[in-house]
Enzyme design. Structure first.
Site, PDB file in Angstrom:
ATOM      1  N   ASP A   1       0.835  -1.203   0.000  1.00 59.50           N
ATOM      2  CA  ASP A   1       0.000   0.000   0.000  1.00 59.50           C
ATOM      3  C   ASP A   1       0.876   1.263   0.000  1.00 59.50           C
ATOM      4  O   ASP A   1       0.360   2.376  -0.022  1.00 59.50           O
ATOM      5  CB  ASP A   1      -1.017   0.000   1.146  1.00 59.50           C
ATOM      6  CG  ASP A   1      -0.396  -0.059   2.520  1.00 59.50           C
ATOM      7  OD1 ASP A   1       0.836  -0.170   2.624  1.00 59.50           O
ATOM      8  OD2 ASP A   1      -1.158   0.009   3.515  1.00 59.50           O
ATOM      9  N   SER A   2       2.208   1.068  -0.071  1.00 61.49           N
ATOM     10  CA  SER A   2       3.126   2.180  -0.343  1.00 61.49           C
ATOM     11  C   SER A   2       2.795   2.726  -1.736  1.00 61.49           C
ATOM     12  O   SER A   2       3.249   3.801  -2.113  1.00 61.49           O
ATOM     13  CB  SER A   2       4.582   1.723  -0.272  1.00 61.49           C
ATOM     14  OG  SER A   2       4.782   0.531  -1.002  1.00 61.49           O
TER      15      SER A   2
ATOM     16  N   ASP B   1      -1.308  -5.754  -0.024  1.00 59.48           N
ATOM     17  CA  ASP B   1      -1.692  -5.202   1.274  1.00 59.48           C
ATOM     18  C   ASP B   1      -3.192  -4.976   1.286  1.00 59.48           C
ATOM     19  O   ASP B   1      -3.757  -4.488   0.296  1.00 59.48           O
ATOM     20  CB  ASP B   1      -1.011  -3.839   1.490  1.00 59.48           C
ATOM     21  CG  ASP B   1       0.298  -3.946   2.245  1.00 59.48           C
ATOM     22  OD1 ASP B   1       0.398  -4.794   3.155  1.00 59.48           O
ATOM     23  OD2 ASP B   1       1.219  -3.166   1.937  1.00 59.48           O
TER      24      ASP B   1
ATOM     25  N   LYS C   1      -1.714  -9.149   2.940  1.00 60.08           N
ATOM     26  CA  LYS C   1      -0.907  -8.737   4.093  1.00 60.08           C
ATOM     27  C   LYS C   1      -1.713  -7.750   4.920  1.00 60.08           C
ATOM     28  O   LYS C   1      -2.362  -6.857   4.380  1.00 60.08           O
ATOM     29  CB  LYS C   1       0.421  -8.125   3.640  1.00 60.08           C
ATOM     30  CG  LYS C   1       1.308  -7.686   4.813  1.00 60.08           C
ATOM     31  CD  LYS C   1       2.746  -7.483   4.409  1.00 60.08           C
ATOM     32  CE  LYS C   1       3.041  -6.172   3.712  1.00 60.08           C
ATOM     33  NZ  LYS C   1       2.718  -4.974   4.535  1.00 60.08           N
TER      34      LYS C   1
ATOM     35  N   GLU D   1      -1.598  -5.295   8.578  1.00 60.83           N
ATOM     36  CA  GLU D   1      -0.805  -4.700   9.650  1.00 60.83           C
ATOM     37  C   GLU D   1      -1.534  -4.839  10.977  1.00 60.83           C
ATOM     38  O   GLU D   1      -2.730  -4.556  11.068  1.00 60.83           O
ATOM     39  CB  GLU D   1      -0.592  -3.194   9.390  1.00 60.83           C
ATOM     40  CG  GLU D   1       0.299  -2.876   8.208  1.00 60.83           C
ATOM     41  CD  GLU D   1       0.505  -1.373   8.029  1.00 60.83           C
ATOM     42  OE1 GLU D   1       0.176  -0.590   8.938  1.00 60.83           O
ATOM     43  OE2 GLU D   1       0.997  -0.990   6.956  1.00 60.83           O
TER      44      GLU D   1
ATOM     45  N   GLU E   1       8.875  -4.665  10.655  1.00 58.27           N
ATOM     46  CA  GLU E   1       9.363  -3.372  10.156  1.00 58.27           C
ATOM     47  C   GLU E   1       9.950  -2.484  11.245  1.00 58.27           C
ATOM     48  O   GLU E   1       9.331  -2.276  12.300  1.00 58.27           O
ATOM     49  CB  GLU E   1       8.209  -2.626   9.436  1.00 58.27           C
ATOM     50  CG  GLU E   1       8.620  -1.233   8.936  1.00 58.27           C
ATOM     51  CD  GLU E   1       7.720  -0.648   7.870  1.00 58.27           C
ATOM     52  OE1 GLU E   1       6.790  -1.345   7.408  1.00 58.27           O
ATOM     53  OE2 GLU E   1       7.954   0.514   7.489  1.00 58.27           O
TER      54      GLU E   1
HETATM   55  O1  KIV Z   1       3.574  -1.163   1.511  1.00 56.07           O
HETATM   56  C1  KIV Z   1       4.714  -1.653   1.466  1.00 56.07           C
HETATM   57  O2  KIV Z   1       5.494  -1.399   0.541  1.00 56.07           O
HETATM   58  C2  KIV Z   1       5.092  -2.583   2.540  1.00 56.07           C
HETATM   59  C3  KIV Z   1       6.451  -3.185   2.561  1.00 56.07           C
HETATM   60  C4  KIV Z   1       7.565  -2.246   2.421  1.00 56.07           C
HETATM   61  C5  KIV Z   1       6.619  -4.139   3.677  1.00 56.07           C
HETATM   62  O3  KIV Z   1       4.277  -2.868   3.368  1.00 56.07           O
HETATM   63 NA    NA Z   2       2.388  -1.701   3.363  1.00 51.64          NA
END
Ligand code: KIV
Ligand code: NA
Length: 278
Positions: free
Chosen positions: A46-47, A85, A115, A117, A184
């Site tokens: 989600d980056s 994510d 994924k 969090e 992280e």
């Molecule tokens: O969103 C992301 O890019 C991430 C990773 C860097 C672990 O969660």
């Molecule tokens: Na992320």
């Protein structure tokens, strides 16, 4: 290379072969991840919010936006295990809603796992998704989706109490069925301790060299991200310089009239046809 599976990842952990995970956000970046046989996991992180869509934080990303990008990344993914994510808010209101949203990511986004969090507080969601056959990668330590609650993007687990909380969270998520866990921004001692305590692979980002694997953001690896550079980031390429030079050279060539070349880069008409035309 054969398709990477959860079993492959577990075997890599067992043999202490570091797992290589990288993010992707669209078809070309997913193709790039797939271009190396060494890439084990591609994550549509989600980056995406910051590096592709220009949002200030991941909390602004919606499920529809994530699905749109996951679909494209899926088309460019070959052997790597593909994960996305779950965006902020899409697994927090109820287990039922989390299931519905994870199903959309699998069905429409074409990812193989999701994924999430969080710690103990999301264990029931992790359990339910795992039970119905959606593999879950957990994410502990620094949780960017909670950057406001955490008063910024800071190293986590620095005090004895905080370190214990990260460990109990990771254990609870393993117990709930997570097949791996991202750790992280924690001290390397804690990264190693969690890795030794767990049976599932740990994928570190700013968690030191002792985790079962590493993950970085694609744009950080390429050197195209010009925003904040965290301590744990290593730029493996200098694509920003290459990219900006190409844009500059193109502009100059157009301005000075050297592009396009009349022979090499243009089409010509048959002389007789041209005379008839005139
Ligand atoms: O969103 C992301 O890019 C991430 C990773 C860097 C672990 O969660
Ligand atoms: Na992320």
């Amino acid at each position: 290379r054969k398709k990477v599976t959860i079993q492959t990842l577990q075997a890599l952990r067992q043999s202490k072969t570091p797992i290589s995970m990288l993010t992707a956000y669209d078809y070309p970046s997913a193709l790039a991840c797939s271009s190396s046989l060494l890439t084990d996991i591609t994550l549509v992180g989600d980056s995406l919010a910051q590096v592709c869509l220009g949002y200030a934080s991941t909390t602004q990303l919606t499920l529809s936006e994530m699905i749109h990008h996951a679909k494209a990344a899926a088309r460019g993914t070959t052997h790597p295990f593909l994960i996305a994510d779950m965006p902020f808010g899409t697994y927090h209101t109820s287990v039922q809603n989390a299931v519905a949203n994870a199903v959309r990511l699998v069905q429409e986004g074409r990812v193989e796992g999701v994924k999430l969090e969080g710690g103990r507080e999301i264990a029931d969601v992790v359990r339910r998704l795992t039970d119905i056959g959606i593999p879950v990668m957990a994410h502990v330590g620094l949780l960017p989706q909670r950057h406001c609650a955490l008063s910024g993007y800071k190293v986590q687990g620095k005090s004895a109490e905080a370190a214990k909380k990260v460990v109990t969270d990771a254990l609870a998520l393993q117990e709930a069925g997570a097949f791996a866990v991202v750790v992280e921004a924690v001290p390397l001692e804690l990264g190693k301790y969690i890795t030794d305590r767990l049976k599932i692979p740990t994928i570190g980002i700013g968690a030191g060299p002792h985790t079962s694997g590493q993950v970085l953001v694609y744009d950080d690896v390429m050197g195209t991200w010009s925003g904040h550079k965290a301590k744990f980031v290593r730029r493996f390429g200098n694509m920003k310089e290459i990219r900006d030079n190409a844009v500059q050279s193109y502009g100059e060539a157009v301005r000075e009239g050297s592009f396009p070349d009349p022979q090499a880069e243009s089409y010509t008409m048959d002389k007789i046809e041209w005379a008839r035309f005139l």
